[in-house]
Design a protein around this motif. Structure first.
Motif, PDB file in Angstrom:
ATOM      1  N   GLN A  18      37.975 -13.060  44.267  1.00 21.12           N
ATOM      2  CA  GLN A  18      37.836 -12.197  43.317  1.00 21.12           C
ATOM      3  C   GLN A  18      36.336 -11.992  42.801  1.00 21.12           C
ATOM      4  OE1 GLN A  18      40.922 -13.410  40.718  1.00 21.12           O
ATOM      5  NE2 GLN A  18      42.090 -11.937  41.167  1.00 21.12           N
ATOM      6  N   ARG A  19      35.642 -13.244  42.732  1.00 22.31           N
ATOM      7  CA  ARG A  19      34.251 -13.132  42.327  1.00 22.31           C
ATOM      8  C   ARG A  19      33.516 -12.482  43.265  1.00 22.31           C
ATOM      9  NH1 ARG A  19      31.933 -18.882  40.327  1.00 22.31           N
ATOM     10  NH2 ARG A  19      30.658 -18.273  38.831  1.00 22.31           N
ATOM     11  N   LEU A  35      29.375 -12.264  34.515  1.00 25.64           N
ATOM     12  CA  LEU A  35      29.990 -11.432  35.744  1.00 25.64           C
ATOM     13  C   LEU A  35      30.938 -10.682  35.383  1.00 25.64           C
ATOM     14  CD1 LEU A  35      30.103 -10.560  38.785  1.00 25.64           C
ATOM     15  CD2 LEU A  35      31.503 -12.696  39.226  1.00 25.64           C
ATOM     16  N   GLU A  93      34.863 -15.515  29.850  1.00 18.77           N
ATOM     17  CA  GLU A  93      35.285 -16.044  31.231  1.00 18.77           C
ATOM     18  C   GLU A  93      36.572 -16.641  31.380  1.00 18.77           C
ATOM     19  OE1 GLU A  93      33.677 -17.700  28.925  1.00 18.77           O
ATOM     20  OE2 GLU A  93      34.500 -19.664  28.865  1.00 18.77           O
ATOM     21  N   GLU A 152      39.051 -14.383  30.876  1.00 14.54           N
ATOM     22  CA  GLU A 152      40.035 -13.301  31.381  1.00 14.54           C
ATOM     23  C   GLU A 152      40.189 -13.143  33.031  1.00 14.54           C
ATOM     24  OE1 GLU A 152      42.063 -11.677  29.225  1.00 14.54           O
ATOM     25  OE2 GLU A 152      41.091 -13.012  27.897  1.00 14.54           O
ATOM     26  N   SER A 153      41.351 -12.940  33.524  1.00 21.35           N
ATOM     27  CA  SER A 153      41.483 -12.683  34.818  1.00 21.35           C
ATOM     28  C   SER A 153      41.224 -11.483  35.162  1.00 21.35           C
ATOM     29  CB  SER A 153      43.026 -13.013  35.321  1.00 21.35           C
ATOM     30  OG  SER A 153      43.735 -11.725  34.738  1.00 21.35           O
ATOM     31  N   LEU A 154      40.822 -11.188  36.361  1.00 23.03           N
ATOM     32  CA  LEU A 154      40.611 -10.079  36.872  1.00 23.03           C
ATOM     33  C   LEU A 154      41.515  -8.826  36.548  1.00 23.03           C
ATOM     34  CD1 LEU A 154      38.422  -8.159  38.625  1.00 23.03           C
ATOM     35  CD2 LEU A 154      39.384  -8.935  40.803  1.00 23.03           C
ATOM     36  N   MET A 190      34.071  -8.751  42.863  1.00 26.37           N
ATOM     37  CA  MET A 190      33.577  -8.389  41.740  1.00 26.37           C
ATOM     38  C   MET A 190      31.687  -8.277  41.686  1.00 26.37           C
ATOM     39  SD  MET A 190      35.445 -10.574  38.631  1.00 26.37           S
ATOM     40  CE  MET A 190      34.856 -10.016  37.332  1.00 26.37           C
ATOM     41  N   TYR A 228      30.833  -6.795  35.258  1.00 24.57           N
ATOM     42  CA  TYR A 228      32.076  -5.858  35.961  1.00 24.57           C
ATOM     43  C   TYR A 228      32.587  -4.809  35.181  1.00 24.57           C
ATOM     44  CZ  TYR A 228      36.422  -5.153  38.346  1.00 24.57           C
ATOM     45  OH  TYR A 228      37.330  -4.565  39.137  1.00 24.57           O
ATOM     46  N   GLN A 237      30.441 -16.871  35.103  1.00 22.38           N
ATOM     47  CA  GLN A 237      31.740 -15.931  35.102  1.00 22.38           C
ATOM     48  C   GLN A 237      31.644 -15.053  33.781  1.00 22.38           C
ATOM     49  OE1 GLN A 237      33.753 -15.579  37.634  1.00 22.38           O
ATOM     50  NE2 GLN A 237      34.365 -13.921  36.399  1.00 22.38           N
ATOM     51  N   VAL A 243      39.482 -16.322  37.395  1.00 22.95           N
ATOM     52  CA  VAL A 243      38.953 -15.419  38.460  1.00 22.95           C
ATOM     53  C   VAL A 243      38.814 -16.372  39.565  1.00 22.95           C
ATOM     54  CG1 VAL A 243      36.948 -14.072  39.198  1.00 22.95           C
ATOM     55  CG2 VAL A 243      37.952 -13.826  36.955  1.00 22.95           C
TER      56      VAL A 243
END
Lengths: 500, 470, 127
Positions: B10-11, A370, A443, A445-447, B14, A374, A367, B6
Motif C-alpha cells: 500500500q505504501r 506519506l 501513521e 490510520e490504515s489506507l 500511495m 496522500y 508514514q 499501512v
C-alpha cells in the motif's frame, strides 16, 4: 418505509444527555465504605481547637452505589469520541493510536506505587527509566541536556524560556523581546508574557515560512529569542531553518523550537543539528501517551550543553558507580513543579520508544508524512490548498471556496464530518489561513481509513453545492447537537447547586 | 513493536499516487545540511513480550511504598483507591479523547469535568473551580500571578511553612515574570507554624519577622499559606486572613482536599483563592505524578482565573449540554494577554478524583479523614512513648506530624527499611529544606510522618516497637 | 446604519456629544463583526480615559476586542445594564447599548472625529 426512529419505543435508553451524578442514587446509597476504626476515636473539636474548625455542613457529594457509578461513567464514555472510536485527524495534536502496553506499564505496582521521597536505593528502576528516556530524547532531538519535569507542552515552553532568560541574565545582558511568527500557536505569545518578555510578531512569507527580510529587520541585541515551530503550523518544513538560526545567533539571541510537530521528523532531522538551542517535546503527541481528554501529558525540554546548567532540577543522573541518582544543575532556574514530573507519562513514553526502537521511530515519521501527503493529494481539488508544497505530517486546507459558494463555514464542515463518523480536523488555526482546516492523519490510520476520510470530505464538498442548509444544521447523529456557546458565556453555569 | 497498519504494498501505491518513487522524496524540503545521515543511536525495538520483561526488570529494582508499611507523606499520600476508579479511567472513550473542543462528541469529558468543578466548589466552599492545573505547586504559582493581576501589586508573601518544593516553584514563576517574592515571615519554632504577630523576643525580630511586619508596607498582592502546612500543622488562618485583608492583599490557601471532608471550608475564614493537589483523591502516588492541581476562587474574580472551565448550556434541540466556556481568558484567543499559557488540564486525573469522591461520598470522605487523623494521633503517642522521639511542638495537626528523633535519622530510616517500613520523610532533605527560622540542627533530626487509612493499628504498634529496639 | 447625529472614530466607537459630555458606544459595523457579545468590561465612574488608549473590552465567544477612548476625559456614568445583558450591544448599539459617558477635558477633540459619511466610507474600505 418506516422511519427508524418510529421503531424505537418511548422510554428506551437515550444516547444523549444523562442526569448529573449528584442527581443519581439515594441519600443512603454508598459505594465503598471505610473499614471500622482500629484506634481510639478522637474528639476533633477538642484536638483542633484554636486552629481549625470542624465543618458543620457536609459537602454535597454524590450518594451512589458502585453499579450506579459504573453505569453513569459508561454512559458518559458513550458520549465521547476517542482515537479508539475512530479517525481523529486533529491537526497539531497527533491523535495516533497508542499501544496499550504503555497503559499497563504505568500501572505496574513497581512504578505506580512509588513515593517520590523514598530512599534513593529503593527507586533505582524508576531513575534508570528516567535516565534512559532522557538519553533517548536527547538523541532524537540532538540536544543533550534534558529535563523531564514539565507537565505539558506549554509548561515545557515556559521552562525553556525561563532558561533562556536566566542564560541571558547570567551573561549580564537583559534582553526584552521574543520573536514569534504569526502562524504560531497562542501558547507561544502567552508564554512570552509569563516570562516578562514582549512578544514581537513576525509575518510569514508567501511560501508559509518565516519572512527573512522581516526577521532581519526585527533582530537586534534586545532580542532574547525566537520561537519557531518546525515543521510549522502549516505542516511545512521551515526550509530556511539553518539561515534563520544563524541570524538569530549572530545577534546573541537564542532559538527555541516548539516541538509540537516532532512526529514528522524523527530520524530524519534533529532540531539540535539545525541550530536550535532548546526544544520541548509533547510526550503525549509523539510518544505513546493518550491525551486523556485534555491531560495529563508531559513536556520535557531538551537543550544544548550551554543551557544545561540552567535546567530545572533535580535531574536524574547515571553515576560512576553504575547506580542512579539525582543532581541539581549548577545554575538551575529552580523547579517548575513538585516532584519529578508526570512520571506515569514518562513510563509510557519510555515503553513506546523501547518498543519501536530507532528504526521504528523513523518509520513512524515517514508514514505520518506519506499519509498526510496522500490525503492532501486526494482533497486538493475539492478544497483550496493555500500552500501547495510537499507537507510534513499535516497540511492546511481552506474552506474559502465553500464559504463563497454556499455560505458554508469551516465550522459547518467540521460538524458535518461528525455525522460521517470522523472527528473533525483542527479548524480556524493557524490564524493566517482563512477558514482553515488543519488535517493530521497520523501513521496509525490504515489506507482504508484514509480513503474513507477522503471520501467523506469529498461528499461534504458535494453537499455544499447540493444542500448547504444541511451542513449548517449538522450534526444530526451525535449525542447532543450544536451547543449554545453564547448562552454559556453570558450566564456562566459552572457548577451544580441542589435546589432548595 | 510495529503500530503502522499501512502495508508495504500500500505504501508503494500511495507513493505512486503522489508521483514519487521513494519515501525519501517526501523530505525534499529538509536541506541536506539539516539531515541526520545515520540511524538514531537507540536500542533496537522490542516485541511486546520482550518489552514487558524489560519493564518488569526495571520495576524489580524498585521497592514501592505501597508494598511497604509506609509513613511517607510530604505532599504525596498512600491512600486507598477504590477499584471502580481505575475501571472508569480505563475506558478508551475517556483516555483516548482529546480536549473537548467538539462538544457534540465530548459530552462525557465535559460532564465529568462539570461534576468535578462542582465537587471542588463543594469541598472548598468557593463559588467557582476550574477544570484543573498541572499540580498543587503550579496551581499555587498561578494563584499568585492571578492575585497580582487583581490587585495590581507585585509582591508575594509566602508562609515559610508551605511545602519547600511549592515555594521553589512559586519563586521560579515569579522570577521569570512579573512578580517578586517578598522576604519570608519566620517559622515560629514553638508551634511549627508561621509567625503571624510580632514576638516578645527583640533579638529575633530583625532576622525572623512576623507576617504582620512583612505586610506592613502594604505592597503584597497575596499571602500564600498551606492548611495544614508542610509539618502537618494547622496555621491560625482566621488571624492570617484578617491581617492579609487589612493589608489589601488576597489570601491564597493551599489545602489537602481529603481533610476538607471534615474541616470547615476555606471560604469560612475568608480565603480568596483556594488551591491544592488532588492526588489524595484516588490518584496513585506514581513517584509524584501525574496528579492534579485544583483551583477555586470567588465569583468576582472569575475573569482573572487561569485554566479551562466547563459550563452548562443547551443544544439546538433544547437538550442540556456542556461546553468549554469563557475561553476568551485563554491563550488561544487572548495570546500574550491571556491569564496563563496553560492550554490543557489533568483531565483524566480530575476524572479519577470525581469518581473517587462519588465512590466515597461525603460521609465516606469524612470517615476517611477522621480515620487518618485518629491514626496519626495514635502513632504519634506511641512513638513518643518509645522515648526515642521528642515533640517539637504541640500544635493541632491533621494526619501528618513532625517529631525529633534522638539519633541519626538516615540510619534509622535504613534500618527500618530493612524491616519493611518506610519511616517517613526527613524534613531537611526536601528541596534543601529551609523554613526561615528552624535551625539546621533541628531540621536534621526532624522526621515527618504521615498516616493514612491504609495503616493498621498492628502495623503502627510494630513500627513503634521496632524503632524503639534500634 | 450610521446615524448622522453621531461622530465616529477609526476603532469603531461612536460618540454622541451633549455639551461637554460624550456618550460612547460601538458602531453597528463593530457589533456585527464581533458577533454576539457575551461580556463587556467597562471602567468605573471617576476613572480617567485617554484618547486613543483602551478603556475597556468587549468579548464574543471566540474573540476579545479592546475599546478605545475617542476623547480625553473622566468617566461620569457607566451603563450598568450591560453587565447582565451584554446582548443589548447587538440589539441596540446606538441606543440602550451605550457604554460610558465621558466628561471631556477638551471638548474640541470631537471635531477631528469622523462624520457618519466619512465613517461609512472608512468601513467600506475596511471590508
Amino acid at each position: 418505509m418506516t422511519e427508524r426512529s418510529a421503531q424505537i419505543p418511548s422510554g428506551a435508553p437515550a444516547r444523549g444527555p444523562r442526569r448529573l451524578i449528584f442527581e443519581t442514587g439515594a441519600p443512603e446509597s454508598r459505594c465503598v465504605e471505610p473499614p471500622p476504626l482500629d484506634v481510639p476515636e478522637l474528639d476533633l473539636k477538642v484536638r483542633l481547637q484554636g486552629r481549625a474548625k470542624i465543618r458543620h455542613e457536609m459537602p454535597m457529594l454524590p450518594h451512589v452505589t458502585e453499579v450506579e457509578i459504573a453505569r453513569h461513567y459508561s454512559h458518559l464514555a458513550s458520549m465521547n469520541f476517542g482515537v479508539d472510536t475512530g479517525s481523529y485527524p486533529l491537526g497539531s495534536c497527533t491523535m495516533k493510536y497508542n499501544p496499550r502496553i504503555g497503559e499497563d506499564a504505568a500501572r505496574y505496582e513497581g512504578f505506580a506505587g512509588l513515593h517520590p521521597y523514598q530512599p534513593i536505593e529503593t527507586v533505582q528502576g524508576a531513575l534508570e527509566l528516567m535516565c534512559r528516556l532522557a538519553e533517548a530524547l536527547g538523541e532524537i532531538s540532538g540536544l543533550p541536556g534534558v529535563t523531564l519535569q514539565p507537565a505539558a507542552g506549554a509548561h515545557g515552553e515556559l521552562t525553556a524560556l525561563m532558561c533562556f532568560r536566566a542564560y541571558h541574565l547570567a551573561s549580564g545582558i537583559e534582553r526584552r523581546r521574543v520573536l514569534v511568527p504569526d502562524s504560531a500557536h497562542g501558547t507561544n505569545p502567552a508564554t512570552v508574557a509569563m516570562c516578562g518578555f514582549e512578544a514581537i510578531t513576525l509575518p510569514s512569507d508567501a511560501d508559509g515560512g518565516v519572512d527573512l527580510a522581516a526577521l532581519d529587520e526585527a533582530l537586534d541585541d534586545d532580542v532574547a529569542a525566537i520561537m519557531l515551530t518546525n515543521p510549522n503550523t502549516l505542516g511545512l518544513f521551515e526550509r530556511n531553518t539553518l539561515a534563520i538560526n544563524e541570524a538569530v545567533h549572530s545577534v546573541g539571541a537564542l532559538s527555541y523550537c516548539d516541538g509540537a510537530n516532532l512526529n514528522a521528523i524523527m530520524g530524519i532531522t534533529r532540531p539540535g543539528d539545525t541550530g536550535f538551542d532548546a526544544l520541548h517535546i509533547n510526550l503525549h503527541k509523539t510518544f505513546g501517551t493518550p491525551h486523556g481528554g485534555g491531560g495529563p501529558g508531559a513536556g520535557p525540554v531538551c537543550v544544548t550543553e550551554a543551557l544545561k546548567p540552567f535546567l530545572p532540577g533535580p535531574i536524574p543522573v547515571h553515576l560512576d558507580d553504575g547506580s542512579f541518582g539525582l543532581a541539581e544543575p549548577a545554575r538551575s532556574i529552580g523547579r517548575v513543579r513538585s516532584f519529578f514530573g508526570n512520571f506515569g507519562v514518562l513510563v509510557r513514553a519510555y515503553a513506546y520508544i523501547r518498543g519501536l526502537g530507532g528504526e521504528g521511530l523513523r518509520e513512524v515519521s515517514e508514514q505520518a508524512v506519506l499519509s498526510a501527503n496522500y490525503l492532501k493529494e486526494r482533497l486538493r481539488d475539492a478544497y483550496e490548498l493555500p500552500y501547495d508544497r510537499t507537507c510534513m505530517h499535516e497540511f492546511v486546507l481552506s474552506g474559502v471556496r465553500q464559504k463563497r459558494e454556499g455560505g458554508v463555514r469551516t465550522l459547518d464542515i467540521a460538524k458535518r464530518l461528525l455525522d460521517y463518523g470522523f472527528h473533525p480536523p483542527t479548524i480556524y488555526f493557524p490564524l493566517i489561513v482563512e477558514e482553515a482546516l488543519m488535517i493530521e492523519p497520523t501513521e496509525t490510520e490504515s489506507l482504508e481509513e484514509l480513503d474513507r476520510f477522503a471520501k467523506a470530505m469529498l461528499a461534504i464538498a458535494e453537499e455544499v453545492s447540493t444542500d448547504p442548509a444541511l451542513l449548517k444544521a449538522a450534526p444530526f447523529t451525535t449525542p447532543v447537537r450544536r451547543v449554545d456557546e453564547v448562552a454559556a458565556a453570558r450566564k456562566p453555569d459552572l457548577r451544580f447547586r441542589r435546589e432548595g | 513493536m510495529r503500530q503502522i497498519p499501512v502495508t508495504c504494498e500500500q505504501r508503494e501505491a500511495m507513493l505512486r499516487a503522489l508521483g514519487l518513487s521513494a519515501t525519501e522524496e517526501l523530505f525534499a524540503d529538509v536541506p541536506p545540511a539539516a539531515r541526520i545521515d545515520r540511524p538514531l543511536d537507540l536500542p533496537t525495538g522490542l516485541s511486546e513480550m520482550e518489552l514487558v520483561g524489560h519493564l518488569r526488570g526495571l520495576t524489580d529494582a524498585n521497592a514501592p511504598a505501597t508494598e511497604l508499611v509506609s509513613f511517607a507523606g510530604a505532599g504525596c499520600y498512600d491512600h486507598y483507591v477504590p477499584a471502580i476508579v481505575d475501571h472508569v479511567l480505563r475506558k478508551p472513550e475517556f483516555f483516548t479523547a482529546y480536549t473537548p473542543y467538539q462538544p457534540e462528541v465530548s459530552q462525557g469529558t465535559l460532564q465529568a469535568t462539570y461534576e468535578f468543578q462542582t465537587m471542588i466548589c463543594e469541598l472548598t466552599g468557593m463559588d467557582v473551580a476550574n477544570a484543573s492545573m498541572y499540580d498543587g505547586a503550579t496551581a499555587l504559582a498561578e494563584a499568585a500571578q492571578m492575585a497580582c493581576r487583581i490587585t495590581g501589586r507585585h509582591a508575594l508573601v509566602c508562609a515559610p511553612t508551605v511545602h519547600p518544593e511549592w515555594r521553589r516553584t512559586l519563586l521560579t514563576y515569579a522570577e521569570a515574570g512579573t512578580a517578586e517574592v517578598s522576604r519570608s515571615p519566620a517559622t515560629d519554632v514553638a508551634t511549627g507554624t508561621m509567625q503571624v504577630l510580632g514576638q516578645e523576643d527583640e533579638s529575633r525580630k530583625e532576622d525572623h519577622p512576623s507576617l504582620a511586619s512583612v505586610l506592613s508596607d502594604e505592597r503584597a498582592a497575596a499571602v500564600l499559606v498551606a492548611q495544614p502546612n508542610f509539618f502537618g500543622n494547622f496555621e491560625d488562618l482566621s488571624l492570617i486572613a484578617e491581617l492579609t485583608h487589612e493589608a489589601g492583599a488576597l489570601l491564597v490557601v493551599a489545602v489537602n482536599p481529603l481533610l476538607l471532608g471534615v474541616l470547615e471550608p476555606p471560604s469560612a475564614y475568608g480565603a480568596d483563592i483556594v488551591v491544592g493537589d488532588g492526588q489524595p483523591l484516588g490518584i496513585p502516588m506514581s513517584f509524584g505524578g501525574p496528579g492534579l492541581g485544583f483551583f477555586a476562587c470567588r465569583k468576582e474574580h472569575l475573569r482573572q482565573m487561569p485554566g479551562r472551565l466547563v459550563g452548562r448550556s443547551r443544544d439546538v434541540d433544547g437538550n442540556e449540554a456542556f461546553v468549554l466556556t469563557l475561553s476568551t481568558r485563554e491563550q488561544h484567543i487572548r495570546r500574550e494577554k491571556a491569564t496563563s499559557n496553560i492550554c490543557s488540564n489533568q483531565a483524566l486525573c480530575s476524572l479519577a478524583a470525581g469518581v473517587y469522591l462519588a465512590a466515597v461520598g461525603s460521609e465516606g470522605l469524612s470517615a476517611i479523614a477522621r480515620a487518618c487523623i485518629a491514626k496519626a494521633h495514635y502513632l504519634r503517642e506511641r512513638l513518643l512513648e518509645t522515648g526515642r522521639f521528642g515533640a517539637p511542638w504541640e500544635t493541632p495537626f491533621g494526619y501528618e506530624f513532625a517529631l525529633i528523633y534522638d539519633g541519626d535519622v538516615v540510619e534509622m530510616r535504613s534500618a527500618m527499611l530493612e524491616r519493611g517500613f518506610l519511616a517517613g520523610v526527613c524534613a531537611g532533605e526536601v528541596e534543601g529544606g529551609s523554613f526561615a527560622g528552624i535551625g539546621a540542627e533541628m531540621l536534621e533530626s526532624l522526621v515527618l510522618l504521615a498516616v493514612t487509612e491504609r495503616r493498621t493499628r498492628a502495623e503502627m504498634d510494630l513500627f513503634a516497637e521496632e524503632v524503639a529496639s534500634l | 446604519m450610521y446615524p448622522s447625529d453621531l461622530k465616529y472614530d477609526k476603532e469603531h466607537e461612536w460618540v454622541r456629544v451633549n455639551g461637554d459630555i460624550a456618550t460612547v458606544g460601538i458602531s453597528h459595523f463593530a457589533q456585527d463583526q464581533l458577533g454576539e457579545v457575551v461580556y463587556v468590561d467597562l471602567p468605573a465612574p471617576g476613572d480617567s480615559v485617554t484618547l486613543g488608549e483602551p478603556f475597556g473590552e468587549v468579548e464574543s465567544v471566540k474573540s476579545v476586542s479592546e475599546l478605545y477612548a475617542p476623547v480625553n476625559g473622566e468617566v461620569v456614568k457607566v451603563n450598568e445594564s450591560l453587565t447582565d445583558s451584554p446582548e443589548i450591544i447587538n440589539e441596540d448599539p446606538y441606543g440602550e447599548g451605550w457604554m460610558i459617558e465621558i466628561e471631556m477635558s477638551e471638548p474640541s477633540e470631537v471635531d477631528v472625529l469622523l462624520s457618519a459619511e466619512e465613517y461609512e466610507v472608512f468601513v467600506t474600505e475596511e471590508e
